[in-house]
Design a protein around this motif. Structure first.
Motif, short mmCIF file in Angstrom:
data_model
loop_
_atom_site.label_atom_id
_atom_site.label_comp_id
_atom_site.label_asym_id
_atom_site.label_seq_id
_atom_site.Cartn_x
_atom_site.Cartn_y
_atom_site.Cartn_z
N VAL A 1 7.42 -0.22 11.08
CA VAL A 1 6.61 0.13 9.91
C VAL A 1 7.16 -0.58 8.67
O VAL A 1 6.40 -1.12 7.86
N LEU A 2 8.48 -0.60 8.51
CA LEU A 2 9.08 -1.28 7.37
C LEU A 2 8.76 -2.77 7.39
O LEU A 2 8.40 -3.36 6.36
N LEU A 3 8.86 -3.40 8.55
CA LEU A 3 8.54 -4.82 8.68
C LEU A 3 7.08 -5.07 8.34
O LEU A 3 6.75 -6.03 7.63
N TYR A 4 6.19 -4.21 8.79
CA TYR A 4 4.76 -4.34 8.50
C TYR A 4 4.51 -4.23 7.00
O TYR A 4 3.76 -5.02 6.43
N VAL A 5 5.16 -3.30 6.34
CA VAL A 5 5.00 -3.12 4.90
C VAL A 5 5.52 -4.35 4.15
O VAL A 5 4.89 -4.83 3.20
N VAL A 6 6.64 -4.90 4.59
CA VAL A 6 7.18 -6.10 3.96
C VAL A 6 6.22 -7.27 4.15
O VAL A 6 5.96 -8.04 3.20
N LEU A 7 5.67 -7.43 5.34
CA LEU A 7 4.70 -8.51 5.58
C LEU A 7 3.45 -8.33 4.74
O LEU A 7 2.90 -9.31 4.21
N LEU A 8 2.98 -7.10 4.58
CA LEU A 8 1.83 -6.84 3.72
C LEU A 8 2.14 -7.22 2.27
O LEU A 8 1.31 -7.82 1.58
N ALA A 9 3.35 -6.88 1.82
CA ALA A 9 3.75 -7.21 0.45
C ALA A 9 3.80 -8.73 0.27
O ALA A 9 3.36 -9.25 -0.76
N LEU A 10 4.33 -9.45 1.25
CA LEU A 10 4.36 -10.91 1.17
C LEU A 10 2.96 -11.49 1.16
O LEU A 10 2.68 -12.43 0.41
N LEU A 11 2.08 -10.95 1.99
CA LEU A 11 0.70 -11.42 2.03
C LEU A 11 0.00 -11.15 0.70
O LEU A 11 -0.70 -12.00 0.16
N TRP A 12 0.22 -9.96 0.14
CA TRP A 12 -0.35 -9.61 -1.15
C TRP A 12 0.16 -10.59 -2.21
O TRP A 12 -0.60 -11.10 -3.03
N GLY A 13 1.45 -10.85 -2.19
CA GLY A 13 2.04 -11.78 -3.15
C GLY A 13 1.47 -13.18 -3.00
O GLY A 13 1.18 -13.85 -3.99
N TYR A 14 1.29 -13.63 -1.75
CA TYR A 14 0.72 -14.96 -1.52
C TYR A 14 -0.70 -15.02 -2.08
O TYR A 14 -1.07 -15.99 -2.74
N ALA A 15 -1.49 -13.99 -1.81
CA ALA A 15 -2.87 -13.96 -2.29
C ALA A 15 -2.92 -13.93 -3.81
O ALA A 15 -3.79 -14.54 -4.42
N ARG A 16 -1.98 -13.26 -4.44
CA ARG A 16 -1.95 -13.16 -5.91
C ARG A 16 -1.44 -14.45 -6.55
O ARG A 16 -1.88 -14.83 -7.62
#
Length: 141
Positions: free
Chosen positions: A15-30
């Motif tokens: 779950v922690l890894l998934y949240v980190v990947l989501l944060a990275l994806l969000w950052g990339y999109a932003r």
């Protein structure tokens, strides 16, 4: 350590890894909103799918390229996503990021000529796909 503690630890780590990947994806999109807008990407979708199918069927391309493209088609057709599409912004951004990464990889292996040879849409659409793949008008970025 009991088996349930180990299972709980693996689950929490996942779950922690998934949240980190989501944060990275969000950052990339932003950070890269100018690459291709969501509206442009949706307009390009039919041409991109035909383009990927054409590339995957090109026997002159290396097998690794065709395998990557086939796996991309399976991923895009699959109802299972890294991020469900109902999640605002990053729900569709994950698909765009995966397509961009695969296209960049394919262009490095097959060359930008393959893009030009197989693109089924308009010149404007090809320019957007070239930008998505990280290719400028003069060559790879």
């Amino acid at each position: 350590m009991a088996w349930w503690q180990l299972l709980l630890g693996v689950l929490a780590g996942s779950v922690l890894l998934y949240v980190v990947l989501l944060a990275l994806l969000w950052g990339y999109a932003r950070l890269h909103p100018d690459t291709v807008s969501a509206r442009e990407a949706l307009r390009l979708l039919p041409d991109v799918v035909r383009f990927i199918k054409r590339l995957a069927g090109d026997g002159s391309l290396p097998r690794g390229v065709r395998v990557r493209l086939g796996l991309l088609l399976v991923y895009l057709a699959s109802p299972v996503d890294l991020v469900p599409d109902v999640v605002p912004v990053i729900g569709y951004a994950d698909d765009a990021v995966v397509v961009a990464l695969v296209l960049r990889s394919v262009v490095r292996a097959a060359g930008p000529e393959a893009l030009d040879r197989h693109w089924p849409g308009s010149t404007t659409g090809l320019q957007l796909v070239r930008r998505l793949a990280g290719i400028s008008a003069s060559g790879p970025a």
